[in-house]
Write a protein that holds these residues in place. Sequence first.
Motif, PDB file in Angstrom:
ATOM      1  N   ALA A 174       0.790  -1.229   0.000  1.00 47.85           N
ATOM      2  CA  ALA A 174       0.000   0.000   0.000  1.00 47.85           C
ATOM      3  C   ALA A 174       0.822   1.278   0.000  1.00 47.85           C
ATOM      4  O   ALA A 174       0.275   2.343  -0.226  1.00 47.85           O
ATOM      5  N   TYR A 175       2.127   1.176   0.261  1.00 51.75           N
ATOM      6  CA  TYR A 175       2.904   2.400   0.426  1.00 51.75           C
ATOM      7  C   TYR A 175       3.902   2.675  -0.690  1.00 51.75           C
ATOM      8  O   TYR A 175       4.529   1.766  -1.225  1.00 51.75           O
ATOM      9  N   ASP A 176       4.049   3.958  -0.968  1.00 48.58           N
ATOM     10  CA  ASP A 176       5.106   4.464  -1.833  1.00 48.58           C
ATOM     11  C   ASP A 176       5.939   5.444  -1.022  1.00 48.58           C
ATOM     12  O   ASP A 176       5.408   6.114  -0.143  1.00 48.58           O
ATOM     13  N   LEU A 177       7.211   5.514  -1.358  1.00 44.48           N
ATOM     14  CA  LEU A 177       8.065   6.485  -0.688  1.00 44.48           C
ATOM     15  C   LEU A 177       8.167   7.735  -1.553  1.00 44.48           C
ATOM     16  O   LEU A 177       8.445   7.647  -2.742  1.00 44.48           O
ATOM     17  N   LYS A 178       7.924   8.878  -0.944  1.00 44.56           N
ATOM     18  CA  LYS A 178       7.986  10.142  -1.676  1.00 44.56           C
ATOM     19  C   LYS A 178       9.149  10.960  -1.133  1.00 44.56           C
ATOM     20  O   LYS A 178       9.085  11.453  -0.020  1.00 44.56           O
ATOM     21  N   GLY A 179      10.182  11.055  -1.920  1.00 46.99           N
ATOM     22  CA  GLY A 179      11.296  11.901  -1.493  1.00 46.99           C
ATOM     23  C   GLY A 179      12.485  11.100  -1.031  1.00 46.99           C
ATOM     24  O   GLY A 179      12.365   9.929  -0.656  1.00 46.99           O
ATOM     25  N   PRO A 180      13.654  11.732  -1.070  1.00 46.53           N
ATOM     26  CA  PRO A 180      14.900  11.050  -0.703  1.00 46.53           C
ATOM     27  C   PRO A 180      15.060  10.916   0.806  1.00 46.53           C
ATOM     28  O   PRO A 180      14.459  11.646   1.571  1.00 46.53           O
ATOM     29  N   ILE A 181      15.893   9.956   1.176  1.00 47.38           N
ATOM     30  CA  ILE A 181      16.202   9.702   2.589  1.00 47.38           C
ATOM     31  C   ILE A 181      17.608  10.222   2.878  1.00 47.38           C
ATOM     32  O   ILE A 181      18.520  10.038   2.079  1.00 47.38           O
ATOM     33  N   ASN A 182      17.763  10.892   4.009  1.00 48.68           N
ATOM     34  CA  ASN A 182      19.080  11.329   4.447  1.00 48.68           C
ATOM     35  C   ASN A 182      19.527  10.406   5.584  1.00 48.68           C
ATOM     36  O   ASN A 182      18.861  10.317   6.621  1.00 48.68           O
ATOM     37  N   LYS A 183      20.647   9.725   5.371  1.00 51.10           N
ATOM     38  CA  LYS A 183      21.110   8.718   6.343  1.00 51.10           C
ATOM     39  C   LYS A 183      21.413   9.304   7.717  1.00 51.10           C
ATOM     40  O   LYS A 183      21.449   8.599   8.724  1.00 51.10           O
ATOM     41  N   ASN A 184      21.677  10.608   7.742  1.00 49.98           N
ATOM     42  CA  ASN A 184      22.018  11.238   9.021  1.00 49.98           C
ATOM     43  C   ASN A 184      20.794  11.648   9.838  1.00 49.98           C
ATOM     44  O   ASN A 184      20.911  11.976  11.011  1.00 49.98           O
ATOM     45  N   PHE A 185      19.640  11.674   9.200  1.00 47.46           N
ATOM     46  CA  PHE A 185      18.431  12.115   9.896  1.00 47.46           C
ATOM     47  C   PHE A 185      17.792  10.951  10.659  1.00 47.46           C
ATOM     48  O   PHE A 185      17.916   9.793  10.273  1.00 47.46           O
ATOM     49  N   THR A 186      17.104  11.303  11.730  1.00 49.32           N
ATOM     50  CA  THR A 186      16.254  10.322  12.408  1.00 49.32           C
ATOM     51  C   THR A 186      14.837  10.499  11.883  1.00 49.32           C
ATOM     52  O   THR A 186      14.318  11.613  11.848  1.00 49.32           O
ATOM     53  N   TYR A 187      14.230   9.406  11.475  1.00 52.11           N
ATOM     54  CA  TYR A 187      12.850   9.443  10.993  1.00 52.11           C
ATOM     55  C   TYR A 187      11.926   8.920  12.086  1.00 52.11           C
ATOM     56  O   TYR A 187      12.054   7.778  12.522  1.00 52.11           O
ATOM     57  N   LEU A 188      11.053   9.800  12.533  1.00 54.62           N
ATOM     58  CA  LEU A 188      10.108   9.434  13.576  1.00 54.62           C
ATOM     59  C   LEU A 188       8.763   9.126  12.931  1.00 54.62           C
ATOM     60  O   LEU A 188       8.045  10.020  12.482  1.00 54.62           O
ATOM     61  N   GLY A 197       0.078  -3.905  13.707  1.00 53.49           N
ATOM     62  CA  GLY A 197       1.384  -3.334  13.424  1.00 53.49           C
ATOM     63  C   GLY A 197       1.751  -3.425  11.952  1.00 53.49           C
ATOM     64  O   GLY A 197       2.849  -3.039  11.548  1.00 53.49           O
ATOM     65  N   ALA A 198       0.825  -3.925  11.129  1.00 51.24           N
ATOM     66  CA  ALA A 198       1.130  -4.136   9.712  1.00 51.24           C
ATOM     67  C   ALA A 198       1.508  -2.827   9.000  1.00 51.24           C
ATOM     68  O   ALA A 198       2.481  -2.793   8.243  1.00 51.24           O
ATOM     69  N   SER A 199       0.774  -1.780   9.274  1.00 47.39           N
ATOM     70  CA  SER A 199       1.055  -0.496   8.613  1.00 47.39           C
ATOM     71  C   SER A 199       2.434   0.020   9.011  1.00 47.39           C
ATOM     72  O   SER A 199       3.225   0.444   8.173  1.00 47.39           O
ATOM     73  N   MET A 200       2.689  -0.027  10.310  1.00 47.54           N
ATOM     74  CA  MET A 200       3.964   0.496  10.795  1.00 47.54           C
ATOM     75  C   MET A 200       5.131  -0.328  10.254  1.00 47.54           C
ATOM     76  O   MET A 200       6.139   0.223   9.819  1.00 47.54           O
ATOM     77  N   LYS A 201       4.977  -1.653  10.263  1.00 45.50           N
ATOM     78  CA  LYS A 201       6.068  -2.513   9.780  1.00 45.50           C
ATOM     79  C   LYS A 201       6.330  -2.267   8.291  1.00 45.50           C
ATOM     80  O   LYS A 201       7.489  -2.259   7.853  1.00 45.50           O
ATOM     81  N   ALA A 202       5.275  -2.059   7.539  1.00 40.89           N
ATOM     82  CA  ALA A 202       5.442  -1.778   6.110  1.00 40.89           C
ATOM     83  C   ALA A 202       6.161  -0.450   5.903  1.00 40.89           C
ATOM     84  O   ALA A 202       7.031  -0.320   5.039  1.00 40.89           O
ATOM     85  N   ALA A 203       5.812   0.538   6.723  1.00 39.87           N
ATOM     86  CA  ALA A 203       6.451   1.861   6.615  1.00 39.87           C
ATOM     87  C   ALA A 203       7.932   1.787   7.004  1.00 39.87           C
ATOM     88  O   ALA A 203       8.788   2.390   6.351  1.00 39.87           O
ATOM     89  N   ILE A 204       8.219   1.018   8.052  1.00 42.83           N
ATOM     90  CA  ILE A 204       9.619   0.841   8.479  1.00 42.83           C
ATOM     91  C   ILE A 204      10.425   0.241   7.330  1.00 42.83           C
ATOM     92  O   ILE A 204      11.525   0.703   6.995  1.00 42.83           O
ATOM     93  N   LYS A 205       9.862  -0.779   6.711  1.00 42.95           N
ATOM     94  CA  LYS A 205      10.543  -1.464   5.611  1.00 42.95           C
ATOM     95  C   LYS A 205      10.830  -0.505   4.461  1.00 42.95           C
ATOM     96  O   LYS A 205      11.926  -0.494   3.905  1.00 42.95           O
ATOM     97  N   LYS A 206       9.846   0.309   4.133  1.00 44.58           N
ATOM     98  CA  LYS A 206      10.019   1.287   3.048  1.00 44.58           C
ATOM     99  C   LYS A 206      11.185   2.219   3.345  1.00 44.58           C
ATOM    100  O   LYS A 206      12.035   2.494   2.487  1.00 44.58           O
ATOM    101  N   GLN A 208      13.682   1.785   5.502  1.00 47.47           N
ATOM    102  CA  GLN A 208      14.971   1.074   5.597  1.00 47.47           C
ATOM    103  C   GLN A 208      15.512   0.718   4.221  1.00 47.47           C
ATOM    104  O   GLN A 208      16.705   0.857   3.968  1.00 47.47           O
ATOM    105  N   ARG A 209      14.622   0.290   3.337  1.00 48.91           N
ATOM    106  CA  ARG A 209      15.067  -0.065   1.980  1.00 48.91           C
ATOM    107  C   ARG A 209      15.620   1.146   1.249  1.00 48.91           C
ATOM    108  O   ARG A 209      16.485   1.024   0.388  1.00 48.91           O
TER     109      ARG A 209
END
Length: 225
Positions: A174-188, A197-206, A208-209
């Motif tokens: 169900a999820y797409d990632l919009k925008g780049p990830i900065n390795k130095n940032f913490t994502y809350l 926990g399915a939604s959260m686990k899917a978001a974590i995976k997105k 992390q990948r």
Amino acid sequence: MGFIVKNTTIKNPLDLLCPHICTSCGALGETLCKCCKNDILFDHINYCPVCKRAAPGGLCKNCYLPPCFMVEWRDGVVFEMVEQFKYHSIRAMSDELAELLDMVLPTIDGEVVVVPLPTIRKHVRERGFDHMYKIAKVLAKRRGWKVQRLIKRAKNTVQVGADREVRILQAAEAYDLKGPINKNFTYLLIDDVWTTGASMKAAIKKLQRAGALKIVLGVLAVSRG
Ligand SMILES: [Zn+2]
Ligand SMILES: [Zn+2]
């Protein structure tokens, strides 16, 4: 509980016509009065949303999950506030709910990006607002953090009523990632309710990948079962 006389200024003139009442005790003034807020936060114990065991500092010894901080179990008043906020658009709730999250979250060093889990577009249209985005904005303002809607829904899958396996499958697609990830940032990553926990686990995976190294979770209400 005694009547509390408040000497704060009234933020919204409409409050005079239609004052808020405490969701927990019914006292007039705020959507969650100070006494009831203290009841939630006093001696607050953090639990792992997966195995439901105590997880001080957000970490569980048994489950592989980024540090996760919860406000309350799902059978408490916080879940009721979330429901009222979503379905009755009591917008003052966003301040209270963001404050509760703020109180249970630790100090996080460096740049922090608050990422609200997305609401189904249909629900946003029906309600006229995205409730988790609102909470994210208030929380970020309190802490001097940024908000980014990095996780978007790819499809309008509906979770309510779907069984556990279906929900997990739906969430992963169900999820797409919009925008780049900065390795130095913490994502809350923040969400209102943890059920499977399915939604959260899917978001974590997105995240992390895409290369996110530092992830922290914040959840308002966690299911006990
Ligand atoms: Zn109260
Ligand atoms: Zn656990």
